[in-house]
Design a protein around this motif. Structure first.
Motif, short mmCIF file in Angstrom:
data_model
loop_
_atom_site.label_atom_id
_atom_site.label_comp_id
_atom_site.label_asym_id
_atom_site.label_seq_id
_atom_site.Cartn_x
_atom_site.Cartn_y
_atom_site.Cartn_z
N LEU A 1 -11.34 -37.06 -37.85
CA LEU A 1 -12.80 -37.08 -37.92
C LEU A 1 -13.35 -35.66 -38.10
O LEU A 1 -14.31 -35.45 -38.87
CB LEU A 1 -13.38 -37.71 -36.65
N ALA A 2 -12.75 -34.68 -37.40
CA ALA A 2 -13.20 -33.29 -37.54
C ALA A 2 -12.95 -32.78 -38.96
O ALA A 2 -13.80 -32.11 -39.55
CB ALA A 2 -12.48 -32.41 -36.52
N ALA A 3 -11.77 -33.10 -39.51
CA ALA A 3 -11.47 -32.68 -40.88
C ALA A 3 -12.41 -33.35 -41.87
O ALA A 3 -12.85 -32.73 -42.85
CB ALA A 3 -10.01 -33.02 -41.21
N LEU A 4 -12.72 -34.62 -41.62
CA LEU A 4 -13.66 -35.34 -42.49
C LEU A 4 -15.03 -34.68 -42.46
O LEU A 4 -15.66 -34.48 -43.51
CB LEU A 4 -13.75 -36.80 -42.05
N PRO B 1 -20.32 -29.61 -45.86
CA PRO B 1 -20.62 -28.68 -46.96
C PRO B 1 -21.02 -29.40 -48.25
O PRO B 1 -21.89 -28.92 -48.99
CB PRO B 1 -19.31 -27.91 -47.14
N VAL B 2 -20.38 -30.55 -48.53
CA VAL B 2 -20.73 -31.29 -49.74
C VAL B 2 -22.16 -31.80 -49.66
O VAL B 2 -22.93 -31.68 -50.63
CB VAL B 2 -19.74 -32.47 -49.94
N LEU C 1 -25.41 -31.00 -52.09
CA LEU C 1 -26.15 -32.07 -52.76
C LEU C 1 -27.62 -32.07 -52.39
O LEU C 1 -28.48 -32.43 -53.21
CB LEU C 1 -25.54 -33.43 -52.42
N LEU C 2 -27.93 -31.66 -51.16
CA LEU C 2 -29.32 -31.71 -50.69
C LEU C 2 -30.03 -30.37 -50.83
O LEU C 2 -31.16 -30.24 -50.39
CB LEU C 2 -29.36 -32.15 -49.23
N ARG C 3 -29.35 -29.40 -51.39
CA ARG C 3 -29.97 -28.08 -51.50
C ARG C 3 -31.19 -28.15 -52.40
O ARG C 3 -31.13 -28.65 -53.53
CB ARG C 3 -28.98 -27.06 -52.05
#
Length: 207
Positions: free
Chosen positions: A184-187, A193-194, A198-200
């Motif tokens: 879950l942490a790796a996910l 960041p993705v 996308l929301l930037r």
């Protein structure tokens, strides 16, 4: 921009250059030693120790660079602590590589301390990179960041428990729990960041 306003940036730039220079110099010396060993014929125990030292310095240098990425930001203290932990942990690992003394009981505690330093180094490095997103205003990013850092903290806590109190662990339930939280942490480390990209919001062009 006034001279007073540019002074902090100049100091930050100088600090980054010093950090990079020290890392490049130390890794360069270690790499040169490794090349000399590889070209010198039979490796032997000392040869493997030199190569292991080179790999350790390289790996921990990357961790220091990750922590140094927070330089000049609000959470720079976290990065400084992480860099110090990384350097101290690298020193312990290198010392153990070259240690030739007896493996008496105090050695076990030192080994546990070294593994703890490695775990902390990994945690600080990844967390420092994620904390680069701490200034983002998007609620999804902020919530995801907090959740991911919490998962990192849980995995770190469980790892430290396994290092220092492994004799109390029975069965495979503990390992399964650690694996679930680690996944879950790796996910989260990938998704946050993705989502941030996308929301930037697009930057407005100057008139």
């Amino acid at each position: 921009m006034t001279r007073e306003g540019s002074a902090p940036r100049d100091r930050l730039r100088l600090f980054r250059r010093i950090v990079v220079a020290v890392i490049v110099a130390s890794f360069g010396i270690a790499a040169l030693g490794g090349i000399v060993v590889l070209l010198g014929g039979s490796l032997g125990d000392d040869g493997w120790r030199v190569l292991s030292t080179t790999a350790v310095i390289g790996a921990f240098s990357i961790a220091v660079l990750c922590c140094a990425a927070l330089a000049g930001r609000r959470l720079r203290v976290f990065g400084i602590i992480g860099a110090i932990v990384s350097v101290l942990s690298a020193g312990l690992v290198v010392w153990l590589i070259w240690y030739r003394g007896p493996f008496t009981p105090p050695f076990d505690a030192l080994l546990e301390l070294t593994w703890s330093g490695i775990a902390l180094t990994v945690a600080f490095a990844f967390a420092s990179l994620l904390l680069l997103l701490a200034d983002r205003d998007q609620p999804a990013v902020r919530i995801g960041l907090v959740a991911t850092l919490a998962l990192f903290a849980i995995v770190l806590g469980l790892t430290l428990y396994a290092i220092w109190w492994s004799e109390t662990i029975r069965g495979d339930t503990f390992g399964r729990v650690v694996g679930v939280f680690a996944i879950l942490a790796a996910l989260g480390a990938v998704i946050v960041p993705v989502v941030s990209l996308l929301l930037r919001a697009p930057r407005e062009r100057p008139a």
